[in-house]
Scaffold this motif. Structure first.
Motif, PDB file in Angstrom:
ATOM      1  N   MET A   1      11.606  -7.505   4.541  1.00  0.00           N
ATOM      2  CA  MET A   1      10.576  -7.402   5.527  1.00  0.00           C
ATOM      3  C   MET A   1      10.973  -7.628   7.173  1.00  0.00           C
ATOM      4  O   MET A   1      10.346  -7.308   7.745  1.00  0.00           O
ATOM      5  CB  MET A   1       9.249  -8.176   4.943  1.00  0.00           C
TER       6      MET A   1
ATOM      7  N   VAL B   1      12.205   0.663   0.855  1.00  0.00           N
ATOM      8  CA  VAL B   1      11.044   0.840   0.077  1.00  0.00           C
ATOM      9  C   VAL B   1      11.197   0.365  -1.439  1.00  0.00           C
ATOM     10  O   VAL B   1      10.355  -0.131  -2.007  1.00  0.00           O
ATOM     11  CB  VAL B   1      10.722   2.385   0.161  1.00  0.00           C
TER      12      VAL B   1
ATOM     13  N   ARG C   1      10.874  -3.146  -1.889  1.00  0.00           N
ATOM     14  CA  ARG C   1       9.691  -3.812  -1.427  1.00  0.00           C
ATOM     15  C   ARG C   1       8.681  -3.560  -2.838  1.00  0.00           C
ATOM     16  O   ARG C   1       7.813  -4.486  -3.141  1.00  0.00           O
ATOM     17  CB  ARG C   1       9.123  -3.411  -0.394  1.00  0.00           C
ATOM     18  N   ARG C   2       8.805  -2.542  -3.593  1.00  0.00           N
ATOM     19  CA  ARG C   2       8.072  -2.264  -4.657  1.00  0.00           C
ATOM     20  C   ARG C   2       8.397  -3.254  -5.987  1.00  0.00           C
ATOM     21  O   ARG C   2       7.787  -3.424  -6.721  1.00  0.00           O
ATOM     22  CB  ARG C   2       8.514  -0.880  -5.398  1.00  0.00           C
TER      23      ARG C   2
ATOM     24  N   PHE D   1       0.806 -12.842   2.721  1.00  0.00           N
ATOM     25  CA  PHE D   1       1.050 -13.429   3.724  1.00  0.00           C
ATOM     26  C   PHE D   1       0.121 -14.541   4.034  1.00  0.00           C
ATOM     27  O   PHE D   1      -0.656 -14.850   3.349  1.00  0.00           O
ATOM     28  CB  PHE D   1       0.764 -12.183   5.077  1.00  0.00           C
TER      29      PHE D   1
ATOM     30  N   ASN E   1      -4.873 -10.439   4.629  1.00  0.00           N
ATOM     31  CA  ASN E   1      -4.982  -9.148   5.659  1.00  0.00           C
ATOM     32  C   ASN E   1      -5.330  -7.829   4.664  1.00  0.00           C
ATOM     33  O   ASN E   1      -4.544  -6.884   4.463  1.00  0.00           O
ATOM     34  CB  ASN E   1      -3.540  -8.756   6.163  1.00  0.00           C
TER      35      ASN E   1
ATOM     36  N   PHE F   1      -6.877  -4.210   3.916  1.00  0.00           N
ATOM     37  CA  PHE F   1      -7.154  -3.192   4.822  1.00  0.00           C
ATOM     38  C   PHE F   1      -8.434  -2.927   5.060  1.00  0.00           C
ATOM     39  O   PHE F   1      -9.360  -2.816   4.300  1.00  0.00           O
ATOM     40  CB  PHE F   1      -6.587  -1.786   4.198  1.00  0.00           C
TER      41      PHE F   1
ATOM     42  N   THR G   1     -10.187  -0.609   6.425  1.00  0.00           N
ATOM     43  CA  THR G   1     -10.833   0.819   6.072  1.00  0.00           C
ATOM     44  C   THR G   1     -11.262   0.977   4.459  1.00  0.00           C
ATOM     45  O   THR G   1     -11.728   2.016   4.400  1.00  0.00           O
ATOM     46  CB  THR G   1      -9.923   1.669   6.600  1.00  0.00           C
TER      47      THR G   1
ATOM     48  N   LEU H   1      -1.660   4.640  -1.487  1.00  0.00           N
ATOM     49  CA  LEU H   1      -0.913   4.909  -0.550  1.00  0.00           C
ATOM     50  C   LEU H   1       0.289   5.746  -0.520  1.00  0.00           C
ATOM     51  O   LEU H   1       0.897   6.475  -0.097  1.00  0.00           O
ATOM     52  CB  LEU H   1      -0.560   3.596   0.493  1.00  0.00           C
ATOM     53  N   ASN H   2       1.013   5.483  -1.724  1.00  0.00           N
ATOM     54  CA  ASN H   2       2.187   6.199  -2.245  1.00  0.00           C
ATOM     55  C   ASN H   2       1.825   7.549  -2.972  1.00  0.00           C
ATOM     56  O   ASN H   2       2.586   8.262  -3.649  1.00  0.00           O
ATOM     57  CB  ASN H   2       2.825   5.354  -3.067  1.00  0.00           C
TER      58      ASN H   2
ATOM     59  N   GLU I   1       0.072  -7.000  11.024  1.00  0.00           N
ATOM     60  CA  GLU I   1       0.100  -7.859   9.669  1.00  0.00           C
ATOM     61  C   GLU I   1      -0.370  -6.391   8.887  1.00  0.00           C
ATOM     62  O   GLU I   1       0.102  -6.431   7.665  1.00  0.00           O
ATOM     63  CB  GLU I   1      -1.117  -8.721   9.779  1.00  0.00           C
ATOM     64  N   LEU I   2      -1.416  -5.548   9.528  1.00  0.00           N
ATOM     65  CA  LEU I   2      -1.727  -4.565   8.468  1.00  0.00           C
ATOM     66  C   LEU I   2      -0.617  -3.679   8.170  1.00  0.00           C
ATOM     67  O   LEU I   2      -0.296  -3.216   6.760  1.00  0.00           O
ATOM     68  CB  LEU I   2      -2.765  -3.686   9.093  1.00  0.00           C
TER      69      LEU I   2
ATOM     70  N   GLU J   1       2.598  -4.544   7.856  1.00  0.00           N
ATOM     71  CA  GLU J   1       3.582  -5.576   7.029  1.00  0.00           C
ATOM     72  C   GLU J   1       3.012  -5.582   5.687  1.00  0.00           C
ATOM     73  O   GLU J   1       3.697  -5.316   4.563  1.00  0.00           O
ATOM     74  CB  GLU J   1       3.856  -6.898   7.642  1.00  0.00           C
ATOM     75  N   ALA J   2       1.600  -5.920   5.480  1.00  0.00           N
ATOM     76  CA  ALA J   2       0.913  -5.515   4.266  1.00  0.00           C
ATOM     77  C   ALA J   2       1.251  -4.300   3.534  1.00  0.00           C
ATOM     78  O   ALA J   2       1.376  -4.402   2.137  1.00  0.00           O
ATOM     79  CB  ALA J   2      -0.620  -5.891   4.505  1.00  0.00           C
ATOM     80  N   SER J   3       1.393  -3.318   4.346  1.00  0.00           N
ATOM     81  CA  SER J   3       1.500  -1.994   3.652  1.00  0.00           C
ATOM     82  C   SER J   3       2.889  -1.854   2.903  1.00  0.00           C
ATOM     83  O   SER J   3       3.266  -1.486   1.890  1.00  0.00           O
ATOM     84  CB  SER J   3       1.209  -0.871   4.513  1.00  0.00           C
ATOM     85  N   PHE J   4       3.884  -2.227   3.961  1.00  0.00           N
ATOM     86  CA  PHE J   4       5.302  -2.060   3.645  1.00  0.00           C
ATOM     87  C   PHE J   4       5.494  -3.107   2.397  1.00  0.00           C
ATOM     88  O   PHE J   4       6.365  -2.863   1.644  1.00  0.00           O
ATOM     89  CB  PHE J   4       6.102  -2.764   4.879  1.00  0.00           C
ATOM     90  N   ALA J   5       4.854  -4.198   2.382  1.00  0.00           N
ATOM     91  CA  ALA J   5       5.294  -5.277   1.438  1.00  0.00           C
ATOM     92  C   ALA J   5       4.677  -4.709  -0.109  1.00  0.00           C
ATOM     93  O   ALA J   5       5.271  -5.091  -0.901  1.00  0.00           O
ATOM     94  CB  ALA J   5       4.369  -6.585   1.566  1.00  0.00           C
ATOM     95  N   LEU J   6       3.910  -3.574   0.204  1.00  0.00           N
ATOM     96  CA  LEU J   6       3.546  -2.991  -1.285  1.00  0.00           C
ATOM     97  C   LEU J   6       4.604  -1.964  -1.531  1.00  0.00           C
ATOM     98  O   LEU J   6       4.129  -1.245  -2.537  1.00  0.00           O
ATOM     99  CB  LEU J   6       2.208  -2.523  -1.280  1.00  0.00           C
ATOM    100  N   GLY J   7       5.450  -1.735  -0.631  1.00  0.00           N
ATOM    101  CA  GLY J   7       6.656  -0.662  -1.068  1.00  0.00           C
ATOM    102  C   GLY J   7       5.980   0.681  -0.651  1.00  0.00           C
ATOM    103  O   GLY J   7       6.629   1.682  -1.303  1.00  0.00           O
ATOM    104  N   VAL J   8       5.070   0.707   0.325  1.00  0.00           N
ATOM    105  CA  VAL J   8       4.484   1.976   0.826  1.00  0.00           C
ATOM    106  C   VAL J   8       5.613   2.452   1.688  1.00  0.00           C
ATOM    107  O   VAL J   8       6.015   1.722   2.730  1.00  0.00           O
ATOM    108  CB  VAL J   8       3.191   1.874   1.527  1.00  0.00           C
ATOM    109  N   THR J   9       5.668   3.676   1.824  1.00  0.00           N
ATOM    110  CA  THR J   9       6.964   4.117   3.004  1.00  0.00           C
ATOM    111  C   THR J   9       6.252   4.423   4.202  1.00  0.00           C
ATOM    112  O   THR J   9       4.988   3.901   4.351  1.00  0.00           O
ATOM    113  CB  THR J   9       7.045   5.838   2.707  1.00  0.00           C
TER     114      THR J   9
ATOM    115  N   ALA K   1       3.621   7.004   4.910  1.00  0.00           N
ATOM    116  CA  ALA K   1       2.164   6.727   4.560  1.00  0.00           C
ATOM    117  C   ALA K   1       1.416   5.699   5.143  1.00  0.00           C
ATOM    118  O   ALA K   1       0.537   5.821   5.500  1.00  0.00           O
ATOM    119  CB  ALA K   1       2.428   6.534   2.850  1.00  0.00           C
TER     120      ALA K   1
ATOM    121  N   ARG L   1      -2.148   6.600   6.542  1.00  0.00           N
ATOM    122  CA  ARG L   1      -3.206   6.214   5.483  1.00  0.00           C
ATOM    123  C   ARG L   1      -3.707   4.848   5.977  1.00  0.00           C
ATOM    124  O   ARG L   1      -4.825   4.414   5.480  1.00  0.00           O
ATOM    125  CB  ARG L   1      -2.728   5.843   4.077  1.00  0.00           C
ATOM    126  N   VAL L   2      -2.874   3.804   6.723  1.00  0.00           N
ATOM    127  CA  VAL L   2      -3.447   2.796   7.239  1.00  0.00           C
ATOM    128  C   VAL L   2      -3.365   2.698   8.606  1.00  0.00           C
ATOM    129  O   VAL L   2      -4.311   2.028   9.063  1.00  0.00           O
ATOM    130  CB  VAL L   2      -2.453   1.651   6.770  1.00  0.00           C
TER     131      VAL L   2
ATOM    132  N   THR M   1      -7.411   2.946  10.775  1.00  0.00           N
ATOM    133  CA  THR M   1      -7.845   1.946  11.532  1.00  0.00           C
ATOM    134  C   THR M   1      -8.060   1.961  13.015  1.00  0.00           C
ATOM    135  O   THR M   1      -8.994   1.546  13.576  1.00  0.00           O
ATOM    136  CB  THR M   1      -6.851   0.572  11.284  1.00  0.00           C
TER     137      THR M   1
END
Ligand SMILES: Nc1ncnc2c1ncn2[C@@H]1O[C@H](COP(=O)(O)OP(=O)(O)O)[C@@H](O)[C@H]1O
Ligand SMILES: [Mg+2]
Lengths: 259, 370
Positions: A53, A81, A84-85, A91, A95, A97, A99, A112-113, B249-250, B252-260, B263, B267-268, B272
């Motif tokens: 990260m 990627v 991180r999966r 954090f 945080n 999302f 929306t 998202l994926n 932070e948002l 990073e939150a998404s990257f930390a889920l292994g999202v490309t 995306a 999508r995020v 926003t």
């Protein structure tokens, strides 16, 4: 599920600034490891190198090796990627999302994926993750409402649910309770205790009691002075670190004499 | 409480505030209104002797008002309050001065345009009609061709600029390193482009299409290209600012889920920031919808109905207002009238667009933050 982490002589840089130097440690599967140390000693920096990260920050880079069950994260051609999966992260500040609804937040890693998943599977994943994060009973009647409408502690547990919904092998938590009240903190500590059955957990905390309550092993980081790199001073069983540490600085820190 | 104290306060109350260490003498509540009325009356009387003019009357009243209120307050109250009242008066006057041009423009356009703003004017194509049986030429006043032209030209310009602008902003914020020369060059050029005079954009599009198509290459599309040159930098700028506001932070939150990364952006980050991006796009549209010079050069003007942006001259409301005024038909008064009508129609169109923009931005705002 759970995996072993091997760190070998890791240096972390922000551009030219050496932030963390020469860290080596082995984190066993199905354990909770606590990182303690004064602010700015590089705990977050080091933690973020465990799932790449830190690369999100321009100029940040590492030297050394991090092996997850023997696979080097920093070998050429490794896809961050995919890393991180397997290695999820929670954090300091919750945080969710803004929306997305509570349900969509839990499913974020799936949706998202653009992974296809039948609705019934989604429902059971949402329930399983929220139960895992100890949040199901509080939100089961308002899954369609925005996640930002929850309390701070609930939001943090929602973020944990979101992290475990992608079924990682390792869960990194950077001061997950520092913005929470004692009740929510206890809820999250109970949760960590349960998650330990399935995951390797690394948690950064400034709360000594928390470290003794939840962790099996503790790593103490320190810096010699501002502008100097952070180092791993001592790494041992939590009981040893808090009762008879072998380094004087550790004893000073855990007994509250400095830091 | 005893009867005497009650009587005491009762006799004192009408005379003014109870004296204590913190009170001081005060002018009555509406003294400012009274002074203003007095100043207006006195200066009207003075000017009645020398010759009346509205501007002189207002200026003299303002000066009289400030001076007399200052003196009055200094005598009855104190220096500090006098200064406060005078400065407050000055600030109010400055505000009125700033509003006058705006209100005056609006009022003039409404008064000038209202008489011609009939349903026929909006829905009929203007021009002269020759009746072969009576051999008479009748001139029809209508703005339909200009309404359609405005919508088509601005719409096509939007279709060109919004994707380019948003993608450029995404490149700048999400992909480029801040110090990279490419990003710095693009940012610099965008800043320069924001300052391009619209006539230059018009000449650019005109010469481009003259080179490509040949002489007299008037078309709605070339006007759209000219407007895009003006719009793109605004869209890039506003989108860039909005994307920067999305907290890392948002991401990073998404990257930390292994999202490309892709995306995460689609999508995020974009959802926003969407409300702000839409507002920026609408502002850009409002900015170019009233352009005259570049459209005049690139699309010329016409009173024929033309809904095909790729061939032949096309007219917009702003150009119609200009053309009716500058090149009137035999019935000069009617042409002037129709110019005012076109101007009012344009103002209404911009107002409607802004309302729509607000509604859209509300609808897209993140749930829970509304
Ligand atoms: N994004 C960054 N850019 C540059 N330096 C950073 C950044 N984040 C942290 N640092 C530096 O790295 C060192 C370690 O910081 P951090 O890992 O946040 O400490 P901790 O989490 O232990 O409080 C500090 O000296 C800090 O100034
Ligand atoms: Mg930290």
């Amino acid at each position: 599920m759970s995996k072993r982490i091997n760190v070998r002589d890791l240096d972390v840089y922000y551009s030219d600034f050496l932030a963390v130097e020469g860290v080596s440690m082995t984190i066993e599967p199905r354990t909770v490891t606590a990182f303690i140390g004064p602010s700015g000693c590089g705990k977050s920096t080091f933690l973020r190198t465990l799932n790449r990260m830190h690369e999100v920050i321009p100029g940040a880079r590492v030297r050394g090796e991090v092996l997850i069950d023997g696979d080097n994260l920093y070998a050429p051609g490794v896809d961050p990627v995919l890393v991180r999966r397997q290695v999820g992260m929670v954090f300091q500040r919750a945080n969710p999302f803004p929306t997305m609804s509570i349900r969509d937040n839990v499913l974020a890693g799936v949706k998202l994926n653009s992974r296809r998943m039948p609705k019934s599977d989604q429902d059971s994943l949402v329930e399983r993750s929220l139960r895992g994060a100890n949040l199901w009973n509080e939100v089961k009647d308002r899954l369609q409402l925005p996640g930002s409408g929850l309390s701070g502690g609930q939001q943090q547990r929602l973020c944990i649910a979101r992290a475990i919904a992608v079924s990682p092998d390792v869960l990194l938590m950077d001061e997950p309770c520092s913005a929470l009240d004692p009740i929510s903190t206890l809820a999250i500590e109970d949760l960590i205790e349960e998650l330990k059955q399935d995951y390797t957990i690394v948690i950064v905390t400034h709360n000594m009691q928390q470290a003794t309550r939840v962790s099996d092993k503790t790593a103490f980081f320190n810096i010699a002075g501002s502008g100097k790199p952070g180092r791993l001073i001592e790494y041992d069983d939590t009981a040893t670190i808090f009762t008879k540490p072998s380094v004087q600085a550790t004893e000073d820190y855990v007994s509250g004499r400095f830091g | 409480m005893t009867a005497t104290t009650v009587a005491d306060t009762e006799t004192r109350a009408p005379r003014g505030p109870v004296p204590n260490a913190l009170t001081s003498a005060q002018l009555p509540r509406f003294v400012e209104l009274y002074t203003l009325a007095g100043a207006l009356a006195v200066s009207a009387a003075v000017l009645a002797m020398t010759g009346f003019s509205i501007v002189g009357w207002l200026v003299l009243s303002a000066v009289l008002y400030l001076v007399s209120l200052g003196i009055l307050s200094t005598v009855v109250e104190n220096r500090r309050k006098a200064t406060d009242r005078v400065v407050r008066g000055l600030v109010t006057i400055a505000f009125l001065l700033a509003v006058i041009p705006l209100v005056s423009t609006l009022v003039t356009v409404i008064i000038g345009g209202a008489p011609s703003l009939t349903w026929d004017f909006v829905t009929k194509t203007g021009g002269s009609v020759f009746d072969p049986s009576t051999l008479k030429v009748t001139i029809v006043q209508g703005a339909w061709q200009a309404v359609v032209g405005t919508l088509i030209i601005t719409g096509v310009a939007t279709l060109i600029s919004v994707p380019i602008g948003i993608l450029a902003a995404i490149y700048l914020v999400e992909y480029a390193q801040p110090q990279q020369w490419m990003a710095r060059t693009v940012t610099f050029l965008v800043d320069v482009m924001t300052g391009i005079p619209s006539i230059v954009a018009g000449l650019f599009a005109f010469s481009l299409f003259t080179l490509l198509v040949g002489p007299k290459a008037f078309s709605g599309f070339s006007a759209s290209v000219a407007l895009s040159v003006l719009m793109i930098p605004i869209v890039v700028r506003s989108t860039e600012e909005m994307l920067k506001l999305v907290s890392s932070e948002l991401r990073e939150a998404s990257f930390a889920l292994g999202v490309t990364k892709f995306a995460t952006i689609v999508r995020v980050v974009l959802p926003t920031a969407i409300a702000g991006i839409i507002t920026g796009v609408m502002l850009a549209i409002s900015r170019v919808i009233g352009e005259t010079a570049p459209i005049f050069i690139a699309a010329s003007f016409t009173s024929n109905f033309n809904a095909n942006p790729f061939s032949g001259p096309m007219e917009t409301l702003a150009v119609k207002a200009y053309a009716d005024y500058k090149f009137p038909s035999q019935d000069i008064a009617a042409s002037y009238q129709s110019a005012w009508g076109a101007a009012l129609l344009l103002v209404l169109l911009v107002v409607i667009l802004n309302l729509v923009a607000r509604i859209i931005a509300k609808a897209f705002a993140p749930r829970g933050l509304r």
